[in-house]
Design a protein around this motif. Sequence first.
Motif, PDB file in Angstrom:
ATOM      1  N   PRO A 137     -35.699 -24.043 -47.215  1.00 48.88           N
ATOM      2  CA  PRO A 137     -34.287 -23.709 -47.401  1.00 48.88           C
ATOM      3  C   PRO A 137     -33.876 -22.566 -46.475  1.00 48.88           C
ATOM      4  CG  PRO A 137     -35.338 -24.064 -49.521  1.00 48.88           C
ATOM      5  CD  PRO A 137     -36.446 -24.098 -48.487  1.00 48.88           C
ATOM      6  N   GLY A 138     -32.767 -22.761 -45.777  1.00 44.17           N
ATOM      7  CA  GLY A 138     -32.321 -21.781 -44.789  1.00 44.17           C
ATOM      8  C   GLY A 138     -32.926 -21.981 -43.415  1.00 44.17           C
ATOM      9  N   GLY A 139     -33.855 -22.949 -43.281  1.00 39.55           N
ATOM     10  CA  GLY A 139     -34.510 -23.184 -42.000  1.00 39.55           C
ATOM     11  C   GLY A 139     -33.593 -23.862 -40.995  1.00 39.55           C
ATOM     12  N   TRP A 140     -33.942 -23.706 -39.720  1.00 37.84           N
ATOM     13  CA  TRP A 140     -33.085 -24.159 -38.621  1.00 37.84           C
ATOM     14  C   TRP A 140     -33.706 -25.315 -37.846  1.00 37.84           C
ATOM     15  CZ3 TRP A 140     -28.223 -22.653 -37.844  1.00 37.84           C
ATOM     16  CH2 TRP A 140     -27.805 -21.457 -38.453  1.00 37.84           C
ATOM     17  N   LEU A 141     -32.850 -26.245 -37.424  1.00 35.25           N
ATOM     18  CA  LEU A 141     -33.191 -27.247 -36.420  1.00 35.25           C
ATOM     19  C   LEU A 141     -32.397 -26.944 -35.164  1.00 35.25           C
ATOM     20  CD1 LEU A 141     -34.315 -29.924 -35.269  1.00 35.25           C
ATOM     21  CD2 LEU A 141     -32.412 -31.104 -36.405  1.00 35.25           C
ATOM     22  N   LEU A 142     -33.107 -26.815 -34.050  1.00 38.95           N
ATOM     23  CA  LEU A 142     -32.495 -26.674 -32.730  1.00 38.95           C
ATOM     24  C   LEU A 142     -32.901 -27.900 -31.928  1.00 38.95           C
ATOM     25  CD1 LEU A 142     -31.166 -25.173 -30.327  1.00 38.95           C
ATOM     26  CD2 LEU A 142     -33.341 -23.971 -30.001  1.00 38.95           C
ATOM     27  N   THR A 143     -31.928 -28.710 -31.527  1.00 39.13           N
ATOM     28  CA  THR A 143     -32.271 -29.961 -30.849  1.00 39.13           C
ATOM     29  C   THR A 143     -31.250 -30.323 -29.773  1.00 39.13           C
ATOM     30  OG1 THR A 143     -32.856 -32.299 -31.216  1.00 39.13           O
ATOM     31  CG2 THR A 143     -31.063 -31.412 -32.565  1.00 39.13           C
ATOM     32  N   THR A 144     -31.746 -30.946 -28.716  1.00 39.43           N
ATOM     33  CA  THR A 144     -30.874 -31.570 -27.716  1.00 39.43           C
ATOM     34  C   THR A 144     -31.009 -33.077 -27.866  1.00 39.43           C
ATOM     35  OG1 THR A 144     -32.655 -31.331 -26.108  1.00 39.43           O
ATOM     36  CG2 THR A 144     -30.844 -29.741 -25.986  1.00 39.43           C
ATOM     37  N   VAL A 145     -29.859 -33.752 -27.863  1.00 34.94           N
ATOM     38  CA  VAL A 145     -29.817 -35.200 -28.063  1.00 34.94           C
ATOM     39  C   VAL A 145     -28.841 -35.800 -27.055  1.00 34.94           C
ATOM     40  CG1 VAL A 145     -30.448 -35.062 -30.496  1.00 34.94           C
ATOM     41  CG2 VAL A 145     -28.038 -34.925 -29.844  1.00 34.94           C
ATOM     42  N   GLY A 146     -28.598 -37.085 -27.180  1.00 32.51           N
ATOM     43  CA  GLY A 146     -27.669 -37.727 -26.269  1.00 32.51           C
ATOM     44  C   GLY A 146     -26.233 -37.279 -26.511  1.00 32.51           C
ATOM     45  N   ASN A 147     -25.445 -37.337 -25.460  1.00 36.85           N
ATOM     46  CA  ASN A 147     -24.005 -37.100 -25.588  1.00 36.85           C
ATOM     47  C   ASN A 147     -23.241 -38.424 -25.579  1.00 36.85           C
ATOM     48  OD1 ASN A 147     -21.693 -35.138 -25.563  1.00 36.85           O
ATOM     49  ND2 ASN A 147     -21.208 -36.335 -23.733  1.00 36.85           N
ATOM     50  N   THR A 148     -23.669 -39.342 -24.720  1.00 36.24           N
ATOM     51  CA  THR A 148     -23.154 -40.713 -24.727  1.00 36.24           C
ATOM     52  C   THR A 148     -24.338 -41.664 -24.938  1.00 36.24           C
ATOM     53  OG1 THR A 148     -23.370 -40.830 -22.322  1.00 36.24           O
ATOM     54  CG2 THR A 148     -21.223 -40.198 -23.191  1.00 36.24           C
ATOM     55  N   GLN A 180     -26.075 -36.643 -42.791  1.00 32.95           N
ATOM     56  CA  GLN A 180     -26.657 -37.548 -43.793  1.00 32.95           C
ATOM     57  C   GLN A 180     -28.026 -37.064 -44.252  1.00 32.95           C
ATOM     58  OE1 GLN A 180     -26.514 -41.293 -41.722  1.00 32.95           O
ATOM     59  NE2 GLN A 180     -24.283 -41.360 -41.787  1.00 32.95           N
ATOM     60  N   ALA A 181     -28.720 -36.321 -43.400  1.00 29.63           N
ATOM     61  CA  ALA A 181     -30.021 -35.757 -43.761  1.00 29.63           C
ATOM     62  C   ALA A 181     -29.881 -34.508 -44.622  1.00 29.63           C
ATOM     63  CB  ALA A 181     -30.815 -35.433 -42.495  1.00 29.63           C
ATOM     64  N   GLY A 182     -28.641 -34.076 -44.853  1.00 27.46           N
ATOM     65  CA  GLY A 182     -28.405 -32.907 -45.690  1.00 27.46           C
ATOM     66  C   GLY A 182     -28.372 -31.599 -44.937  1.00 27.46           C
ATOM     67  N   LEU A 183     -28.298 -31.668 -43.616  1.00 25.00           N
ATOM     68  CA  LEU A 183     -28.254 -30.452 -42.801  1.00 25.00           C
ATOM     69  C   LEU A 183     -26.807 -30.057 -42.519  1.00 25.00           C
ATOM     70  CD1 LEU A 183     -31.083 -31.368 -40.264  1.00 25.00           C
ATOM     71  CD2 LEU A 183     -31.257 -29.835 -42.234  1.00 25.00           C
ATOM     72  N   THR A 184     -26.595 -28.765 -42.404  1.00 23.12           N
ATOM     73  CA  THR A 184     -25.278 -28.227 -42.086  1.00 23.12           C
ATOM     74  C   THR A 184     -25.247 -27.861 -40.609  1.00 23.12           C
ATOM     75  OG1 THR A 184     -25.036 -27.331 -44.307  1.00 23.12           O
ATOM     76  CG2 THR A 184     -23.612 -26.409 -42.599  1.00 23.12           C
ATOM     77  N   ILE A 185     -24.329 -28.455 -39.863  1.00 24.71           N
ATOM     78  CA  ILE A 185     -24.217 -28.170 -38.427  1.00 24.71           C
ATOM     79  C   ILE A 185     -23.413 -26.890 -38.251  1.00 24.71           C
ATOM     80  CG2 ILE A 185     -23.315 -29.002 -36.212  1.00 24.71           C
ATOM     81  CD1 ILE A 185     -23.682 -31.880 -37.397  1.00 24.71           C
ATOM     82  N   SER A 186     -24.022 -25.908 -37.580  1.00 29.29           N
ATOM     83  CA  SER A 186     -23.322 -24.639 -37.365  1.00 29.29           C
ATOM     84  C   SER A 186     -22.761 -24.521 -35.954  1.00 29.29           C
ATOM     85  CB  SER A 186     -24.249 -23.452 -37.643  1.00 29.29           C
ATOM     86  OG  SER A 186     -25.289 -23.404 -36.697  1.00 29.29           O
ATOM     87  N   SER A 199     -26.133 -33.176 -25.736  1.00 28.12           N
ATOM     88  CA  SER A 199     -25.526 -32.365 -26.788  1.00 28.12           C
ATOM     89  C   SER A 199     -26.600 -31.486 -27.411  1.00 28.12           C
ATOM     90  CB  SER A 199     -24.902 -33.254 -27.865  1.00 28.12           C
ATOM     91  OG  SER A 199     -23.799 -33.961 -27.342  1.00 28.12           O
ATOM     92  N   LEU A 200     -26.281 -30.220 -27.597  1.00 34.48           N
ATOM     93  CA  LEU A 200     -27.173 -29.255 -28.236  1.00 34.48           C
ATOM     94  C   LEU A 200     -26.627 -28.966 -29.633  1.00 34.48           C
ATOM     95  CD1 LEU A 200     -29.504 -27.033 -27.883  1.00 34.48           C
ATOM     96  CD2 LEU A 200     -27.623 -25.483 -27.384  1.00 34.48           C
ATOM     97  N   PHE A 201     -27.469 -29.164 -30.643  1.00 31.18           N
ATOM     98  CA  PHE A 201     -27.059 -28.908 -32.022  1.00 31.18           C
ATOM     99  C   PHE A 201     -27.895 -27.793 -32.642  1.00 31.18           C
ATOM    100  CE2 PHE A 201     -25.426 -33.270 -31.699  1.00 31.18           C
ATOM    101  CZ  PHE A 201     -24.225 -33.182 -32.404  1.00 31.18           C
ATOM    102  N   TRP A 202     -27.220 -26.918 -33.378  1.00 32.29           N
ATOM    103  CA  TRP A 202     -27.851 -26.003 -34.323  1.00 32.29           C
ATOM    104  C   TRP A 202     -27.506 -26.529 -35.709  1.00 32.29           C
ATOM    105  CZ3 TRP A 202     -30.923 -21.858 -33.149  1.00 32.29           C
ATOM    106  CH2 TRP A 202     -30.875 -21.354 -31.847  1.00 32.29           C
ATOM    107  N   ALA A 203     -28.523 -26.844 -36.508  1.00 29.42           N
ATOM    108  CA  ALA A 203     -28.289 -27.337 -37.856  1.00 29.42           C
ATOM    109  C   ALA A 203     -29.233 -26.619 -38.818  1.00 29.42           C
ATOM    110  CB  ALA A 203     -28.511 -28.847 -37.920  1.00 29.42           C
ATOM    111  N   GLN A 204     -28.775 -26.401 -40.033  1.00 34.03           N
ATOM    112  CA  GLN A 204     -29.529 -25.594 -40.997  1.00 34.03           C
ATOM    113  C   GLN A 204     -29.673 -26.339 -42.321  1.00 34.03           C
ATOM    114  OE1 GLN A 204     -27.686 -21.839 -42.091  1.00 34.03           O
ATOM    115  NE2 GLN A 204     -29.674 -20.845 -42.274  1.00 34.03           N
ATOM    116  N   ARG A 205     -30.858 -26.225 -42.899  1.00 33.43           N
ATOM    117  CA  ARG A 205     -31.035 -26.715 -44.266  1.00 33.43           C
ATOM    118  C   ARG A 205     -30.395 -25.692 -45.220  1.00 33.43           C
ATOM    119  NH1 ARG A 205     -36.578 -28.381 -47.617  1.00 33.43           N
ATOM    120  NH2 ARG A 205     -35.529 -28.535 -49.642  1.00 33.43           N
TER     121      ARG A 205
END
Length: 208
Positions: A137-148, A180-186, A199-205
Amino acid sequence: MSRNDERELVRRGYDTLSYHYRSDDADDGQYGPWLADLHQRLPASAGVLDLGCGCGVPVARFLANAGHRVTGVDVSDVQIERARRLVPNGTFLHSDATRLDLPPASFDAVVCLYALIHMPLADQPQLIKSIATWLRPGGWLLTTVGNTAWTGTEDNWLDGPATMWWSHADASSYRAWLQQAGLTISAEDFVPEGSSGHSLFWAQRPQG
């Protein structure tokens, strides 16, 4: 092409082009500010999972040098051998990230930079769900994914003797899968590369 064929293309490509892709003494490059930001968000001696860790440079090296406990995972034997040498205080597993079975709530952060897009598209939503469970809980996901959205191969990648394969959805799909995984995108940013980008996402549980 089957999912196993796709995985094998990626594994062989990085086995062949590991040093071509990144040298032992490569600097942190564009990763530096992202990793510094992550470090500021983490408790001391945090547990961090680096999915698609490559040779351990720069993500695992940066975080291990900052005092964190890093576990790296990569599908390439050559990359894992290099990571064990270059980041001796990290733990490195030769494995397919989509087939990992890890305990829930075991990491303070998961980093997955330019790696999810080398995995079969059908497996990506489930991996994101798994990542959400691996985070505390409170942990972070830092990920780069596709934009198109795009799936395809490139022969003689990086002007080397191997073919590389990618598959990614568009940013809105990744946004939906994270939620859908329950993460909050910041935060969400566009990272340009050539005529396109990622696309670079910061998401948090969420806490509690």
